[in-house]
Design an enzyme around this catalytic site. Sequence first.
Site, mmCIF file in Angstrom:
data_model
loop_
_atom_site.group_PDB
_atom_site.id
_atom_site.type_symbol
_atom_site.label_atom_id
_atom_site.label_comp_id
_atom_site.label_asym_id
_atom_site.label_seq_id
_atom_site.Cartn_x
_atom_site.Cartn_y
_atom_site.Cartn_z
ATOM 1 N N SER A 242 0.852 -1.186 0.000
ATOM 2 C CA SER A 242 0.000 0.000 0.000
ATOM 3 C C SER A 242 0.889 1.237 0.000
ATOM 4 O O SER A 242 2.108 1.135 0.025
ATOM 5 C CB SER A 242 -0.895 0.013 1.231
ATOM 6 O OG SER A 242 -0.102 0.302 2.367
ATOM 7 N N LYS A 243 0.245 2.384 -0.002
ATOM 8 C CA LYS A 243 0.987 3.650 -0.049
ATOM 9 C C LYS A 243 1.994 3.780 1.099
ATOM 10 O O LYS A 243 3.004 4.451 0.966
ATOM 11 C CB LYS A 243 0.011 4.826 0.005
ATOM 12 C CG LYS A 243 -0.560 5.141 -1.351
ATOM 13 C CD LYS A 243 -1.254 6.477 -1.330
ATOM 14 C CE LYS A 243 -2.222 6.555 -2.491
ATOM 15 N NZ LYS A 243 -3.361 7.383 -2.223
ATOM 16 N N ARG A 244 1.652 3.142 2.200
ATOM 17 C CA ARG A 244 2.564 3.158 3.337
ATOM 18 C C ARG A 244 3.960 2.685 2.943
ATOM 19 O O ARG A 244 4.952 3.046 3.560
ATOM 20 C CB ARG A 244 2.054 2.189 4.420
ATOM 21 C CG ARG A 244 1.222 2.792 5.498
ATOM 22 C CD ARG A 244 0.870 1.749 6.538
ATOM 23 N NE ARG A 244 0.387 0.490 5.973
ATOM 24 C CZ ARG A 244 1.054 -0.648 6.008
ATOM 25 N NH1 ARG A 244 2.238 -0.714 6.583
ATOM 26 N NH2 ARG A 244 0.542 -1.740 5.487
#
Length: 462
Positions: A242-244
């Site tokens: 994910s963007k994390r």
Amino acid sequence: MVRTRFAPSPTGFLHIGGARTALFSWAYARRHGGRFILRIEDTDIERSTPEAVQAILDGMRWLGLDYDEGPYFQTQRLYRYKEVIQQMLEAGTAYHCYMLPEALERMRASQMAAGLKPKYDGTWRPEPGKRLPTPPSGVQPVVRFKNPSTGEVTWDDLVKGRITFSNEELDDFVIARADGTPTYNFCVVVDDWDMGITHVIRGDDHVSNTPRQINLFRALGAKVPQYAHLSMILGEDGQKLSKRHGAVSVMQYDQEGYLPEAVLNYLARLGWSHGDAEIFDMAQFCQWFDLDHITPSAAQFNKQKLNWLNAHYLKQADNARLAANVEKRLEARGIDTKNGPDLSAAIDLYKARVSTLNELADAVEYFYKQIHPAPELLEPYLTEEIRPVLRALAEKLATCDWSQTALHALIQQVVTENGLKFPKVAMPLRVMVTGSTQSPSVDAVLAILGREETLRRLGCYL
Ligand code: GLU
């Protein structure tokens, strides 16, 4: 004839997972001399944006994943979905359902309260000999698919093996909403049917849609394609990517200085293998690619490996191509390379020492901007003992031949004459002209920097 498709929903950028799906679908078509189709699934009007469509097209172009047909847009095919819905209503494979949303909600709540899985109760489902309620006036019905009520749906997934769902688990799902708009699973099937898709290669988040879609195909009398569901990609911490985890958009890899061929090679090995081959180009990949060697388990992202591949491709890349790219990166930093030394030569000196184009831009920046080495960097090397030696060298530099060989010979000569070791002279020289204690051989740097600029930089300190 193999026909595959990539069918992204334009609700965001093209992410790494989507790019891998596109790559595998593309390679499968190429491997079998088939056709690869791009289809934009934009029926979710609220979440689809033209910017996202553009981002997908940009990502595909950057990666070089060319498609033979499309892009098709589902919003341009609404007439076709309507037509098929009409045919299904007439054939009795779909039916109108007038249950109001509130009643549906109440039914669900009571099923759940009784510990049951919520499911449409079939009130409006026609059956032989069954009397249907009278349609209430003023209610726009939805259209439901008449899913088989018994038996099973089974398919041999080309990645995951045999998968079976019981029809009892599947609802008579809505294929057209009350306002007439078709729903997702329905559009996918009509498209895959109309577009003659033979192999559906997609993320395994769609496994639960597949039995519904297969039932639809059968109801339409259409040939069911083969399915290959790719496992998801995990971040380095084992969590869903994910963007994390930093860059997940393909174009962000461009911004960060990765070459498309490195990203492609990296993605190709994300869940697929050919013996222990790690480095290969797309022509090779298209000869090798098969669905048998896709691992059914999740693949894990590994930035270090991507960097390693990128370093490899940078080393191999044509200098002029890299120069055009780095020029833009430096321009964005306000650095003009037009009046400085030859950028291709500077790049040739550094491209084997970096992992990304941004690092390459960092590395060659000093050729084109004013440098101000920190005093504590220079002082340890620019000793009182060495200063006169460097002055004498600078004088010779004013008139010597300006080639790497000549420069090397000259520095060597000065070193020998003064009974010194090479680094004693090379190090202060290096810091004065590059601003750093690390660089390729200083004669190579000087050769590129040029006489005038070299003497100007030395002149600031000597
Ligand atoms: N539009 C779907 C998505 O973006 C893909 C549908 C499919 O491949 O069947 O997840």
